[in-house]
Enzyme design. Structure first.
Site, PDB file in Angstrom:
ATOM      1  N   SER A  18      53.948 -12.104  -3.402  1.00  0.00           N
ATOM      2  CA  SER A  18      53.114 -12.193  -4.586  1.00  0.00           C
ATOM      3  C   SER A  18      53.347 -10.914  -5.384  1.00  0.00           C
ATOM      4  O   SER A  18      54.466 -10.400  -5.401  1.00  0.00           O
ATOM      5  CB  SER A  18      51.655 -12.393  -4.164  1.00  0.00           C
ATOM      6  N   HIS A  45      54.411 -16.358  -5.877  1.00  0.00           N
ATOM      7  CA  HIS A  45      53.318 -16.692  -6.803  1.00  0.00           C
ATOM      8  C   HIS A  45      53.773 -16.383  -8.222  1.00  0.00           C
ATOM      9  O   HIS A  45      54.412 -15.369  -8.480  1.00  0.00           O
ATOM     10  CB  HIS A  45      52.083 -15.852  -6.490  1.00  0.00           C
ATOM     11  N   ASP A 138      46.973 -15.108   0.790  1.00  0.00           N
ATOM     12  CA  ASP A 138      47.898 -16.202   1.089  1.00  0.00           C
ATOM     13  C   ASP A 138      48.965 -15.721   2.077  1.00  0.00           C
ATOM     14  O   ASP A 138      49.430 -14.586   1.995  1.00  0.00           O
ATOM     15  CB  ASP A 138      48.551 -16.665  -0.223  1.00  0.00           C
TER      16      ASP A 138
END
Lengths: 192, 273
Positions: A18, A45, A138
């Protein structure tokens, strides 16, 4: 934590990241050896749904073929698959890919957890997952499932991560096989 | 069974039950996604064991409704992929306008957001009066929601932006009236829509259309089921009709692909043979 190299048969490598992870991947790609004996999936992401420029950007950094993952793609060694924006990417037991437009997971679509979890079921001990920098939780749940299926879990050293939260969160909750500095990742991947 | 998850054998048993008891056939759905959604439901509803879950699904038609609603993905939005809608607006509707009666099928319409988007574009092109839209889904509960045309107010900012990106030039809020946290879309938008249940897996062709939209449904089907559904669409499409799929779906690997030409870069194909 073993510092030794990962002795393991790898049939699939998944890299999840991310915030702050793109630089790590851009640094890694040029040093990947040609003819890797396994496919790589990259789940990053991203902000919005219209953006397909990421694949082009990544492709410009390596001689290995890079493609945006499409549903029913057959995972093939030496190819890098990028999870498309705004879809979850799932790995089927027959080694094909599926896409899923269901609810966001951890506020994210694609979610790293979803790809890790489904790949863990499909590839078991032959799966290697690498979780990079990020400001999200995540990845952690997915890594737990990977461990449960005897896969290998590697996490970027939070100290060398631009955003430490995501790798920190994983390390706190999962028994990881290795914590790795950003600068060591290429060597690790090339010797898998 | 470990608490909260089922394995592949248990999933097979469950899918068999659904087919045997209710006639719902999920056996040719993509496994990874289906299994993930079943396990998600198992966790949300806190079943202590697979046996109890299975018993509930078999014994309770009421719970079956919940099961189907949760297992199928009903995430959708208005003017989703605005550039796709722009192509519909600028390139496809002008072709459709030459027909005396326009027949459109939204297959797998879920809660109807894309149906209302289409109705808005038809109205703006002065075509809605001579159009007939069939909106179908396998799930009767989402069809009820689609019929009501009531959506959360919180979504309207996003939908309005999508609408503008799709080439809309009116005030988007003129298409609905807001009340508390919801909006209700104008009645005239659904005056030409027929809502019905239809299962792409088990039901047949029921009409001929000039445009079929089926977006982000086929990604949940395995290759064989996709072929079957493409054949159903082919049987339901007039010569020179259009088939519109989701952004990540393609007709390219289908045996029917030689009969169709892709329209530009969008996921729209025209039947030419």
């Amino acid at each position: 934590m073993e510092k030794s190299s990962i002795r393991h048969h790898c049939s699939l490598l998944i890299i999840g990241g991310s915030a702050g992870s793109l630089d790590v991947i851009l640094m890694l790609l040029p040093s990947l050896r040609p003819g890797l004996s396994f496919p790589i999936i990259i789940v990053l992401h991203r902000k919005n749904s219209f953006d397909s420029t990421l694949t082009d950007l990544l492709a410009s950094k390596t001689t290995l073929p890079v493609k945006e993952a499409e549903e029913k793609d057959i995972l093939t060694p030496g190819i890098i698959y990028v999870a498309p924006a705004d879809y979850h990417l799932l790995v089927e037991k027959d080694g094909t890919l599926s896409l899923d437009y269901s609810e966001k997971v951890n506020y994210s679509r694609p979610s790293i957890d979803v790809t890790f979890e489904t790949a863990a079921e499909a590839f078991g001990p032959e799966l290697v997952c690498l979780l990079l920098s990020g400001a999200s939780a995540d990845g952690t749940e997915g890594l737990k499932v990977v461990k449960k299926h005897d896969g290998i879990v590697i996490v970027q050293n939070p100290v060398t991560a631009k955003v430490a939260y995501m790798p920190q969160h994983a390390i706190a909750d999962v028994v990881v096989d290795r914590i790795i500095d950003a600068s060591e990742i290429d060597e690790l991947v090339n010797t898998l | 069974m470990e608490l909260g998850t089922i394995d592949d054998d248990e999933l097979d048993i469950l899918l068999n039950d659904l087919l045997e008891v209710y006639g719902y056939d999920f056996t040719d759905y993509s496994r990874a996604s289906l299994k993930r959604r079943v396990n998600r439901l198992l966790q949300i509803d806190k079943f202590p064991s697979f046996a109890e879950f299975r018993y509930k699904v078999r014994a309770s038609p009421e719970y079956l409704k919940r099961f189907v609603e949760e297992i199928t993905v009903n995430v959708t939005e208005m003017f989703r992929d605005p550039f796709f809608y722009k192509v519909l607006r600028l390139e496809i509707l002008p072709v459709l306008s030459t027909y005396p009666l326009i027949r459109i099928w939204h297959a797998g319409c879920s809660t109807g957001e894309e149906v209302y988007s289409m109705a808005i574009m038809l109205q703006e092109a002065n075509l809605l009066q001579k159009s007939l839209l069939y909106a179908t889904d396998l799930n009767p509960d989402v069809i009820k929601k689609a019929m009501a045309g009531i959506f959360p107010l919180s979504q309207m900012k996003q939908y309005s932006e999508n609408y503008i990106l799709s080439g809309g030039i009116r005030d988007f809020s003129s298409y609905y009236s807001a009340k508390y946290n919801h909006v209700k879309f104008n009645e005239d938008l659904r005056a030409k829509v027929i809502f019905a249940t239809h299962n792409l897996v088990s039901d047949r062709s029921f009409n001929e259309f000039q445009l079929i939209l089926c977006r982000n449904v086929l990604i949940y089907f395995d290759h064989n089921l996709q072929q079957k559904v493409f054949t159903l669409f082919d049987q339901s499409l007039e010569p020179l009709g259009f088939l519109a799929l989701g952004n990540k779906e393609t007709l390219r690997f289908s045996s029917l692909s030689s009969k169709y030409n892709q329209v530009g870069k969008e996921k729209i194909w025209r039947k030419v043979a």
